[in-house]
Scaffold this motif. Sequence first.
Motif, short mmCIF file in Angstrom:
data_model
loop_
_atom_site.label_atom_id
_atom_site.label_comp_id
_atom_site.label_asym_id
_atom_site.label_seq_id
_atom_site.Cartn_x
_atom_site.Cartn_y
_atom_site.Cartn_z
N ARG B 197 39.25 -26.72 -24.55
CA ARG B 197 39.20 -26.57 -23.09
C ARG B 197 38.93 -25.14 -22.68
NH1 ARG B 197 43.76 -26.97 -20.54
NH2 ARG B 197 45.05 -26.78 -22.38
N TYR B 198 38.76 -24.23 -23.66
CA TYR B 198 38.55 -22.83 -23.30
C TYR B 198 37.26 -22.69 -22.48
CZ TYR B 198 38.91 -17.81 -23.44
OH TYR B 198 39.05 -16.50 -23.07
N GLY B 199 37.42 -22.25 -21.27
CA GLY B 199 36.26 -22.11 -20.39
C GLY B 199 36.08 -23.26 -19.42
N LEU B 200 36.87 -24.31 -19.58
CA LEU B 200 36.86 -25.39 -18.59
C LEU B 200 37.84 -24.98 -17.49
CD1 LEU B 200 36.26 -28.29 -17.55
CD2 LEU B 200 38.19 -29.06 -18.96
N ALA B 202 40.52 -25.07 -15.17
CA ALA B 202 41.59 -26.05 -15.28
C ALA B 202 41.89 -26.74 -13.96
CB ALA B 202 42.85 -25.37 -15.80
N SER B 205 45.90 -29.33 -16.67
CA SER B 205 45.71 -28.82 -18.03
C SER B 205 46.11 -29.81 -19.13
CB SER B 205 46.52 -27.54 -18.22
OG SER B 205 46.26 -26.67 -17.16
N HIS B 232 40.69 -21.45 -31.85
CA HIS B 232 41.88 -20.60 -31.84
C HIS B 232 42.21 -20.08 -30.44
CE1 HIS B 232 38.63 -17.67 -32.25
NE2 HIS B 232 39.43 -16.86 -31.59
N ARG B 233 41.26 -20.26 -29.51
CA ARG B 233 41.52 -19.80 -28.15
C ARG B 233 42.17 -20.89 -27.29
NH1 ARG B 233 35.59 -17.46 -27.02
NH2 ARG B 233 35.15 -19.49 -27.89
N ASP B 234 42.25 -22.11 -27.83
CA ASP B 234 42.89 -23.21 -27.11
C ASP B 234 43.94 -23.82 -28.02
OD1 ASP B 234 43.73 -25.46 -25.81
OD2 ASP B 234 41.78 -26.47 -25.80
N LEU B 235 45.20 -23.49 -27.78
CA LEU B 235 46.26 -23.97 -28.67
C LEU B 235 46.50 -25.47 -28.55
CD1 LEU B 235 48.95 -21.12 -28.51
CD2 LEU B 235 47.13 -21.48 -30.16
N THR B 236 45.90 -26.12 -27.54
CA THR B 236 46.04 -27.57 -27.44
C THR B 236 44.91 -28.28 -28.18
OG1 THR B 236 44.80 -27.76 -25.36
CG2 THR B 236 47.17 -27.38 -25.18
#
Lengths: 470, 475
Positions: B197-200, B202, B205, B232-236
């Motif tokens: 989701r990095y860059g989506l 929110a 979330s 690695h930039r999105d822990l989910t």
Amino acid sequence: MNDYKTTVGIEVHCELKTNAKMFSNSLNNYGGVANVNINEIDFALPGTLPTINQYGVELGIKAALVLNCTINKKVVFDRKNYFYPDLPKGYQITQARNPIGVNGYVEIEVDGKKKKIGIHDIHLEEDTCKSTHADTKSYLDFNRNGVPLLEIVSEADMNSPEEAMAYLEKLKELLLYANISDCKMEEGSMRCDVNVSVSKTDKLGTRTETKNIGSISSVGRAITSEAARQIQELEQENEIHEETRRFDEKQERTILMRVKETGNDYRYFPEPDLPPYYIDETYIDEVRKTIDVMPDKRRSIYLEKGISLVNANKLIQNKPLSDFLLGLEDIDLVIASNLLLGDISSYLNKTEKKITETSLTQAKLREVVMLLKENKITNKVFKDILVDLMETDLGISEIIEKKGIKTISDESALLDVITKVIEANPESVKDYHEGKDRAIKYLMGQIMKETKGQANPALVNQLLQQELAK
Amino acid sequence: MNNLELSIKEIHSRLVNKEITPLDLVEECYEKIEAGNHLNSFITLNKSEAMEYAKELSSQEVETDNLLWGIPIAIKDNISTKDIRTTCASKMLENYIPIYDATVIEKIKKQKMIIIGKTNMDEFAMGSTSRTSYFGSPKNPVDPTKITGGSSGGSAACVAGGLVPLSLGSDTGGSIRQPASYTGIVGMKPTYGRVSRYGLIAFGSSLDQIGPMTRNVYENALLLNTLVGKDHRDLTSAEKEIEDFTRLIGQEVKGMKIAIPKYFVSDIVSPVIIEKLNHVVELLKANDNTVDYIDMKYLDQAVTLYQIIAMGEASSNLARFDGVKFGYRSESSSTVEEMYENTRGEGFGKEVKRRIMVGSYLLSGDNAKTYYDKALMIRNAMKKEFDKVFKEYDFILGPTTTTVAYRLDENLDDPTKSFMDDVLVIPVNMAGLPGMSIPMGKDQENMPIGLHIIGNRFEEAKMYQLAYDLENKLK
């Protein structure tokens, strides 16, 4: 008026000594040029997500250990929502529901009386931007935004300014020694908010919060003045209101900032971008192993080894010096601490160096202490070789040789000088034999002068007496 | 020149055989878009950059093992694209140009796909019709007087209208699947955590997920191959082995167990849609698959849960739009508080403000316990209910929507109606499951009807197998 009891609780924020920020990988370093340690995450650009600085969590666990807290094995964060220009995301990531540590304590001592001050909880969070205001404009420095913070919330267990100050000193000492924070109040890496109430009964009075006090001694003065103010209000049959105040150093009194709104609503909820995770005993044990010997333990070693309380405390307050003694517990710590707190400290102050930035090694210090203890060199010699000791990699004997200092500890060389002095001063020799104490001191002085202070005085005394008896 | 009507495989072979170049494809895209009726599906076109990049690619060797090489794609305007305006269909971000690429955009660029433009949507993805867009509604290519659905309405319309072969959407409570159903295309919302989701930008979330919107099942699987992976930039985001989502495509679907929750075929669904679903059931049964109608708890709670969880999260996610750092700022303010009020008052549209207010209320004081905490508990129970079904069944099926796309001027006065458009698709987001919509027929007025396929977590490949099988049988 003396039948009022003062009650104090303190919230401390301290910055963690990490390389990176708590929830992004930009550098944790502010104070220099503004807005250089910043990336899209710190700037809260749309679409960015936080990550967790594991070392920040480790320092939180470490703090929980040294503050005797129960560690929460579920690591989980919450959002605290409010609007303020220094808060880029419009929320702060913190730990509202499951703080990393709970139910801890620290032990303080005031006037010889020991007391445990309870710690309600400690939790991890992020710092905000630093704002400055000039004319009609406000400026934000994002370097501070996201810097890892540990908030330590005490129980309302303190009943005097002295106890509050002792609590803060202790906290500072522990966090510093565990390498968790620099705890520099003057630079803002440690900040205190103090809750004060007074009451004549067991029921606590209404408390006020005094924010952002600049030093530990100011905390003491702020409590004194705030308690006095509250007592005065109550004596005049006025009510105390829950409010936020600040301490004015010059006027020596607290000043109202704002009345607390009832039920300030931060709309906390679990941070959905950071899934909870669990830590286990093995990991906690690993963290425990990284903790240095704590100050109380060091203090008791120092006292046991004969160092005075004053000097022991001086060492504790100077962690680099105290650290330097770690592993040297078998040598004469009295001599060692005198050197460290005396000539070595003077040298460090003068050259503005840290002990770790000099060429002095533990091995060299060990050798010097042995030589002094065995009277193989004098304090005078030590002073003479100090600079070389601190600035070169030469061994002690090499320095002595290089500087042409004769450590006159071999008896034959000394005997030559002694004979010479005896021969040159027949009057004094006569006085000595007539029982005049002055005479031997004079002769000693002459010998030391001849040897430029390099002779071992104890040995000289022994040999002189021996020669005079002949 | 009708290359864009060909399948990706056919386009690729023409590229490999040097019959066409990426520039031909990109030119064709813009010709179609500029020919007039682009259905208001785009907010921003990336024309000069896309043409330049297409030229650059045209002078290079075609990557023969990369089917997506040089293929045009459209991106929903809530996905951060470096140097390309990203508005979230809001006045708030009307002039916002990101300085970084979302992880999916990096992946798409690595695949050497060409970004044609940013697609229209509901403002901040809040809506189910795309009518809350600050830039006006996109129109349904099947019937331009009808809604596209939403919130990924532009991404659905541009694919359904043949303007681009592929697009990216995002799905918080049906925003990929419902417009896919309304416009007659294939839309996949992958398992939560499958795509970074990095860059989506929110919205909710814990529900948001990016996914592919395509003309057919195979190309959907192909595009998903590009999007997935631990970030690695999105822990989910989830750590999963690399897999080819097309690998089961073509294999016959036989002896599988399929569940249809009775709620999905209850009287909330139009009879014509149930009719189409019944036909699908017959096709499946004819091939030795079992289909059971089952009772499932909590499904009727989904909209309420969604309103609490998505709006609660949204109220916090949208706090950063305060006029301080980027985006719209109201100039007529004398204090910071006033600046906040005016900026947010003027910068956000009605629906967004409504949801922020509801969300803030739901998280306030004791409400957090009364509503939010309770919603999380029910959400968890719903998740377990799905897990129970998947212990016994391979898929859960149902219609994607209760009705077909309605008129652009219909239901404008009832803000709660739009939530009901997503009543059948929201449970999938609540449970973090993958869900996809494929066309299963049309009503009397030729409006598309979607079949909703729900799979177990991370079983997208198996879903594509079923979807492809049905796609062929329904032709």
